[in-house]
Scaffold this motif. Structure first.
Motif, mmCIF file in Angstrom:
data_model
loop_
_atom_site.group_PDB
_atom_site.id
_atom_site.type_symbol
_atom_site.label_atom_id
_atom_site.label_comp_id
_atom_site.label_asym_id
_atom_site.label_seq_id
_atom_site.Cartn_x
_atom_site.Cartn_y
_atom_site.Cartn_z
ATOM 1 N N PHE A 99 48.527 57.928 42.900
ATOM 2 C CA PHE A 99 49.357 57.114 43.790
ATOM 3 C C PHE A 99 48.996 57.452 45.232
ATOM 4 O O PHE A 99 49.336 58.523 45.724
ATOM 5 C CB PHE A 99 50.841 57.370 43.529
ATOM 6 C CG PHE A 99 51.282 56.923 42.173
ATOM 7 C CD1 PHE A 99 51.616 55.602 41.941
ATOM 8 C CD2 PHE A 99 51.328 57.821 41.113
ATOM 9 C CE1 PHE A 99 52.004 55.174 40.677
ATOM 10 C CE2 PHE A 99 51.716 57.411 39.852
ATOM 11 C CZ PHE A 99 52.054 56.081 39.635
ATOM 12 N N THR A 100 48.259 56.560 45.879
ATOM 13 C CA THR A 100 47.815 56.752 47.250
ATOM 14 C C THR A 100 48.243 55.546 48.077
ATOM 15 O O THR A 100 48.002 54.407 47.666
ATOM 16 C CB THR A 100 46.271 56.867 47.311
ATOM 17 O OG1 THR A 100 45.845 57.824 46.343
ATOM 18 C CG2 THR A 100 45.804 57.282 48.685
ATOM 19 N N PRO A 101 48.871 55.768 49.228
ATOM 20 C CA PRO A 101 49.261 54.634 50.063
ATOM 21 C C PRO A 101 48.035 53.844 50.525
ATOM 22 O O PRO A 101 46.990 54.421 50.842
ATOM 23 C CB PRO A 101 49.957 55.273 51.269
ATOM 24 C CG PRO A 101 50.270 56.668 50.860
ATOM 25 C CD PRO A 101 49.284 57.044 49.797
ATOM 26 N N ALA A 102 48.171 52.532 50.539
ATOM 27 C CA ALA A 102 47.074 51.671 51.005
ATOM 28 C C ALA A 102 47.110 51.589 52.530
ATOM 29 O O ALA A 102 48.173 51.420 53.122
ATOM 30 C CB ALA A 102 47.217 50.284 50.403
ATOM 31 N N ASP A 103 45.938 51.723 53.136
ATOM 32 C CA ASP A 103 45.813 51.618 54.591
ATOM 33 C C ASP A 103 45.326 50.247 55.012
ATOM 34 O O ASP A 103 45.519 49.844 56.150
ATOM 35 C CB ASP A 103 44.789 52.651 55.111
ATOM 36 C CG ASP A 103 45.201 54.065 54.802
ATOM 37 O OD1 ASP A 103 46.386 54.377 54.975
ATOM 38 O OD2 ASP A 103 44.338 54.848 54.372
ATOM 39 N N MET A 104 44.647 49.547 54.104
ATOM 40 C CA MET A 104 44.015 48.288 54.496
ATOM 41 C C MET A 104 43.901 47.341 53.322
ATOM 42 O O MET A 104 44.121 47.718 52.184
ATOM 43 C CB MET A 104 42.642 48.552 55.094
ATOM 44 C CG MET A 104 41.702 49.298 54.198
ATOM 45 S SD MET A 104 40.323 50.011 55.071
ATOM 46 C CE MET A 104 41.132 51.052 56.241
ATOM 47 N N VAL A 105 43.531 46.104 53.650
ATOM 48 C CA VAL A 105 43.299 45.089 52.634
ATOM 49 C C VAL A 105 41.810 44.763 52.656
ATOM 50 O O VAL A 105 41.240 44.486 53.706
ATOM 51 C CB VAL A 105 44.160 43.839 52.904
ATOM 52 C CG1 VAL A 105 43.811 42.721 51.949
ATOM 53 C CG2 VAL A 105 45.638 44.195 52.788
ATOM 54 N N HIS A 106 41.198 44.807 51.486
ATOM 55 C CA HIS A 106 39.750 44.667 51.337
ATOM 56 C C HIS A 106 39.400 43.304 50.735
ATOM 57 O O HIS A 106 40.049 42.855 49.792
ATOM 58 C CB HIS A 106 39.241 45.787 50.423
ATOM 59 C CG HIS A 106 37.837 45.624 49.970
ATOM 60 N ND1 HIS A 106 36.759 45.712 50.815
ATOM 61 C CD2 HIS A 106 37.330 45.361 48.738
ATOM 62 C CE1 HIS A 106 35.648 45.523 50.115
ATOM 63 N NE2 HIS A 106 35.972 45.301 48.861
ATOM 64 N N HIS A 107 38.384 42.660 51.295
ATOM 65 C CA HIS A 107 37.834 41.433 50.709
ATOM 66 C C HIS A 107 36.819 41.835 49.648
ATOM 67 O O HIS A 107 35.823 42.501 49.965
ATOM 68 C CB HIS A 107 37.124 40.583 51.776
ATOM 69 C CG HIS A 107 38.053 39.885 52.694
ATOM 70 N ND1 HIS A 107 38.483 40.432 53.874
ATOM 71 C CD2 HIS A 107 38.640 38.666 52.595
ATOM 72 C CE1 HIS A 107 39.300 39.575 54.468
ATOM 73 N NE2 HIS A 107 39.414 38.500 53.717
ATOM 74 N N ILE A 108 37.054 41.442 48.418
ATOM 75 C CA ILE A 108 36.124 41.768 47.331
ATOM 76 C C ILE A 108 34.792 41.060 47.583
ATOM 77 O O ILE A 108 33.734 41.678 47.551
ATOM 78 C CB ILE A 108 36.737 41.384 45.964
ATOM 79 C CG1 ILE A 108 38.013 42.208 45.752
ATOM 80 C CG2 ILE A 108 35.738 41.599 44.834
ATOM 81 C CD1 ILE A 108 38.926 41.703 44.663
ATOM 82 N N VAL A 109 34.851 39.764 47.842
ATOM 83 C CA VAL A 109 33.679 39.026 48.322
ATOM 84 C C VAL A 109 33.853 38.954 49.836
ATOM 85 O O VAL A 109 34.829 38.392 50.321
ATOM 86 C CB VAL A 109 33.607 37.601 47.720
ATOM 87 C CG1 VAL A 109 32.457 36.819 48.329
ATOM 88 C CG2 VAL A 109 33.495 37.657 46.212
ATOM 89 N N GLU A 110 32.932 39.550 50.566
ATOM 90 C CA GLU A 110 33.077 39.654 52.018
ATOM 91 C C GLU A 110 33.185 38.289 52.695
ATOM 92 O O GLU A 110 32.618 37.300 52.221
ATOM 93 C CB GLU A 110 31.898 40.422 52.609
ATOM 94 C CG GLU A 110 31.900 41.892 52.227
ATOM 95 C CD GLU A 110 30.823 42.665 52.961
ATOM 96 O OE1 GLU A 110 30.586 42.391 54.150
ATOM 97 O OE2 GLU A 110 30.230 43.541 52.324
ATOM 98 N N LEU B 155 44.081 35.102 47.760
ATOM 99 C CA LEU B 155 44.767 36.324 47.323
ATOM 100 C C LEU B 155 44.049 37.026 46.175
ATOM 101 O O LEU B 155 44.103 38.249 46.073
ATOM 102 C CB LEU B 155 46.213 36.009 46.930
ATOM 103 C CG LEU B 155 47.114 35.529 48.063
ATOM 104 C CD1 LEU B 155 48.502 35.207 47.534
ATOM 105 C CD2 LEU B 155 47.180 36.541 49.184
ATOM 106 N N SER B 156 43.366 36.274 45.336
ATOM 107 C CA SER B 156 42.636 36.896 44.221
ATOM 108 C C SER B 156 41.363 37.607 44.688
ATOM 109 O O SER B 156 40.764 38.365 43.926
ATOM 110 C CB SER B 156 42.289 35.853 43.154
ATOM 111 O OG SER B 156 41.409 34.895 43.684
ATOM 112 N N ASN B 157 40.969 37.390 45.933
ATOM 113 C CA ASN B 157 39.787 38.034 46.503
ATOM 114 C C ASN B 157 40.171 39.240 47.367
ATOM 115 O O ASN B 157 39.326 39.838 48.003
ATOM 116 C CB ASN B 157 38.983 37.024 47.343
ATOM 117 C CG ASN B 157 37.698 37.605 47.858
ATOM 118 O OD1 ASN B 157 36.950 38.241 47.127
ATOM 119 N ND2 ASN B 157 37.445 37.414 49.143
ATOM 120 N N LEU B 158 41.441 39.587 47.383
ATOM 121 C CA LEU B 158 41.922 40.657 48.250
ATOM 122 C C LEU B 158 42.582 41.755 47.434
ATOM 123 O O LEU B 158 43.271 41.482 46.459
ATOM 124 C CB LEU B 158 42.928 40.098 49.263
ATOM 125 C CG LEU B 158 42.377 39.042 50.212
ATOM 126 C CD1 LEU B 158 43.508 38.337 50.935
ATOM 127 C CD2 LEU B 158 41.406 39.658 51.202
#
Length: 124
Positions: free
Chosen positions: A79-90, A101-104
């Motif tokens: 359990f680690t707090p999220a710092d950011m939102v990542h694009h799976i496909v840039e 939303l399904s790419n994040l």
């Protein structure tokens, strides 16, 4: 308030001690390189997207959806707090998926750096 301890300059093979990341000589050099990169290499469309209201709202939705937990750490039962939102496909690979939303996915800084190979500052 006490001063920060001295440490070696972050520039490889520079033995100078400093209280910041770079010694005075390399700090100026680093600032010039950053300025040049921002002016000539950074994609202005993508930069403005990350400052947009629609991105900020979407980012917040993803963090809420993921309970503000890093999804990669969660898969490993941590359990680690999220710092950011990542694009799976840039974004630069497929502009149409930038708000999908399904790419994040929510990630901690460490996992985000692993995904991108520690290539510098994380994108929020």
């Amino acid at each position: 308030m006490p001063l920060k301890p001295l440490r070696i300059c972050a520039t490889p093979s520079c033995p100078s001690l400093t209280r910041s990341r770079y010694c005075n000589e390399h700090k100026t050099q680093q600032q010039e390189e950053t300025k040049h990169y921002n002016k000539h290499s950074r994609n202005k469309t993508i930069t403005s997207f990350y400052k947009s209201t629609e991105w900020k709202r979407t980012r917040e939705l993803v963090l809420l959806r993921d309970n503000r937990l890093c999804q990669r750490c969660l898969r490993e039962h941590r359990f680690t707090p999220a710092d950011m939102v990542h694009h799976i496909v840039e974004v630069k690979q497929d502009w149409s998926k930038r708000l999908d939303l399904s790419n994040l996915e929510s990630l901690c800084n460490a996992c985000h750096n692993k995904v991108h190979g520690d290539r510098g500052k994380p994108v929020k």
